[in-house]
Design an enzyme around this catalytic site. Sequence first.
Site, PDB file in Angstrom:
ATOM      1  N   TYR A 471     100.131  17.484  65.862  1.00 25.74           N
ATOM      2  CA  TYR A 471      99.085  18.236  65.144  1.00 25.74           C
ATOM      3  C   TYR A 471      98.253  17.114  63.940  1.00 25.74           C
ATOM      4  CZ  TYR A 471      96.727  21.988  62.550  1.00 25.74           C
ATOM      5  OH  TYR A 471      95.726  22.742  62.213  1.00 25.74           O
ATOM      6  N   SER A 551      93.977  23.664  68.344  1.00 22.79           N
ATOM      7  CA  SER A 551      93.212  23.648  67.070  1.00 22.79           C
ATOM      8  C   SER A 551      92.875  22.228  66.508  1.00 22.79           C
ATOM      9  CB  SER A 551      93.728  24.604  66.237  1.00 22.79           C
ATOM     10  OG  SER A 551      92.933  24.829  64.974  1.00 22.79           O
ATOM     11  N   ASP A 635      87.465  33.339  70.537  1.00 24.11           N
ATOM     12  CA  ASP A 635      87.700  32.577  69.354  1.00 24.11           C
ATOM     13  C   ASP A 635      86.778  32.494  68.374  1.00 24.11           C
ATOM     14  OD1 ASP A 635      89.041  30.501  67.402  1.00 24.11           O
ATOM     15  OD2 ASP A 635      89.767  29.299  69.227  1.00 24.11           O
ATOM     16  N   HIS A 670      92.103  32.939  68.892  1.00 24.89           N
ATOM     17  CA  HIS A 670      92.597  31.488  68.513  1.00 24.89           C
ATOM     18  C   HIS A 670      94.042  31.612  68.746  1.00 24.89           C
ATOM     19  CE1 HIS A 670      92.250  27.787  66.759  1.00 24.89           C
ATOM     20  NE2 HIS A 670      92.881  27.727  65.853  1.00 24.89           N
TER      21      HIS A 670
END
Length: 702
Positions: A471, A551, A635, A670
């Site tokens: 991430y 993301s 999203d 999302h």
Amino acid sequence: MKKTFLIMAITTAGISFGQNKIQYPETKKGETVDVYFDTKVSDPYRWLEDDKSAETGAWVKAENQVTYGYLDKIPFRDALKKRMEQLWNFEKISAPFVEGKFTYYTKNNGLQNQSVVYRKGQDGKEEVFLDPNTFSKDGTTSLGGLDFSKDGNKAAYSISEGGSDWRKVIIIDALSKKVLEDTLVDVKFSGVSWHGNEGFYYSSYEKPKGSELSAKTDQHKLYFHKLGTSQKEDKVIFGADQKRRYVGGYVTEDDHYLVISASNSTYGNELYIKDLKAPNSPIITVVDNFNSDNSIIENEGTKLFIETDLNAPNKRVVTVDFSNPKPENWKDFIKETQNILSPSTGGGFFFANYTKDAVSFVQQYDYSGKLVREIKLPAVGTAGGFGGKKLDKTLYYNFTNYTTPGTIYSLEPKSGKSAIYQKPKVDFKSEEYESKQVFYTSKDGTKIPMIITYKKGLKLNGKNPTILYGYGGFNISLTPSFSIANAVWMENGGVYAVANLRGGGEYGKKWHDAGTKLQKQNVFDDFIAAGEYLIAQKYTSSDFLAIRGGSNGGLLVGATMTQRPDLMKVALPAVGVMDMLRYHTFTAGAGWAYDYGTAQDNKEMFEYLKGYSPVQNVKAGIKYPATMVTTGDHDDRVVPAHSFKFAAELQEKQAGDNPVLIRIDVKAGHGAGKSVAASIQENVDVQAFTLYNMGFTALPKQ
């Protein structure tokens, strides 16, 4: 029985469909050109940003036809789904909480699309309180939040339709479960915080002109809704005159204070407080800038307890009196340490949940600041919870790691006695798997932690299918947690590795800042070095390595695969931020500027962003890995145009035979609130695509 793959064909011939065998939809190219500091940047797929156009809708449909046509031909996809459903099908129960005369909890019998809210009265009889599975026929409307009035007799719950961040709030009589008044609409990035029993605070934006899913929203306001009045009469408490991108308000447990947080980015907030017991009292400023993160987590009368990273990058808890709450009067209550602090309160105590090298340890303090005890955790992993009301006699916490399904423990805070409250019955033999934490060296010499999980007895021969997950952003820490999908992956001989990259919160603000703006490349370098480590140690090889992230992690995958396409066989970017020159023009994207900077900041920032932005760095003639981009058409956090444009660029410019697909969930956002059926199918498709493109044509016999 030992599980082994029946067939492992290393070559792609006869297995991959190959670009010459996939007829991608024709994606027209426009003439749009933007100019940044005298530099022209073409944006031929700008038209895909229009989520309301029939053209975009037709493109989505055509791409999905190609994608599902490909996935349907993978011979072991159905077997993979069957096992995923078997493993997913166990009862899931949440920790209970008491409101009024009832004890509430959620429960899912295994494969229900949404978990159901149950309650028990003093007679112990169980009844359904809210069943989100009845909100929509296809399971795409989910429960966003549930909050009760102080006496527990009224409740407000929010729903999300199609995964959107825009919510509706429904107010009911909690005793009869009857709707009390008209539904509130257009609520976004908001909780519900009751003041007594007469109304509540919530936050929202004015509905944007154009598409509600992609248009920019940047002035958040805090409202108070009084029961029995229409939403049009709701009073703006904060945000009308002071334009802020994110505003939140919450009432202290004793109903004494309204706490207001206001910010323009995902880091740093102003802090305000208002005395609700004094009529017409002013809003008092506690922190007047955006240079630190601050929140009031508790009060004892006029004594405030504030969680902050002001002059404490790893966070601390301070105290101050309401009469003079400025930072110069703050006194340490729980001091900063070398580990990252996440505090909570409940049962008359404070709990300091620390992260050390991405795993948890927890200490308990009383209201004088005295250390009471360290909470003994069952193993190395992640603990969360420890919150509750001040008079609660029992608290609850969850413990998990990569091989241990999340287990709920009860805790008597006065005695320290802890016991298993709810242990899920998952058909997974945890004892046959192990996790190993390693520290590898990134490009600039920084040591980066990574946890690698696999079945015991793994042979380090470079042929193990491996998913590397990351991430690296927004001060978010990746700590060990159990996943059904990852369990299935490991049952099939897979290795699952999670790298704790810079940009995350694993080592506090300095670690976060080291992966932001003009240092964002550190994050990609850390991820690349993780892949190189796994290959060097023969956990896997480039032919069996997949990289995955969602993301900001989707950006991570997009940047890594365009910078080092040779490193991995498969790339799996999910709901990614892919156009770094335009991300801030959609919905609340401008709020991410603390991490990214924007192309309008200055020439240096523009050139830096352009240098790694995935959409702008797909090059013709390059052999990119087999790629499956995933997103949702609803999203409105990271708009799907990011993924659309990236996929279009890859399909046009891919030089090798590896497929480039985009899988677009319809009526999905999302990720929050996604139905169980949709979650299972997505994980099945991701793993099937990954294994198939690594050369596997069958799953092992059970």
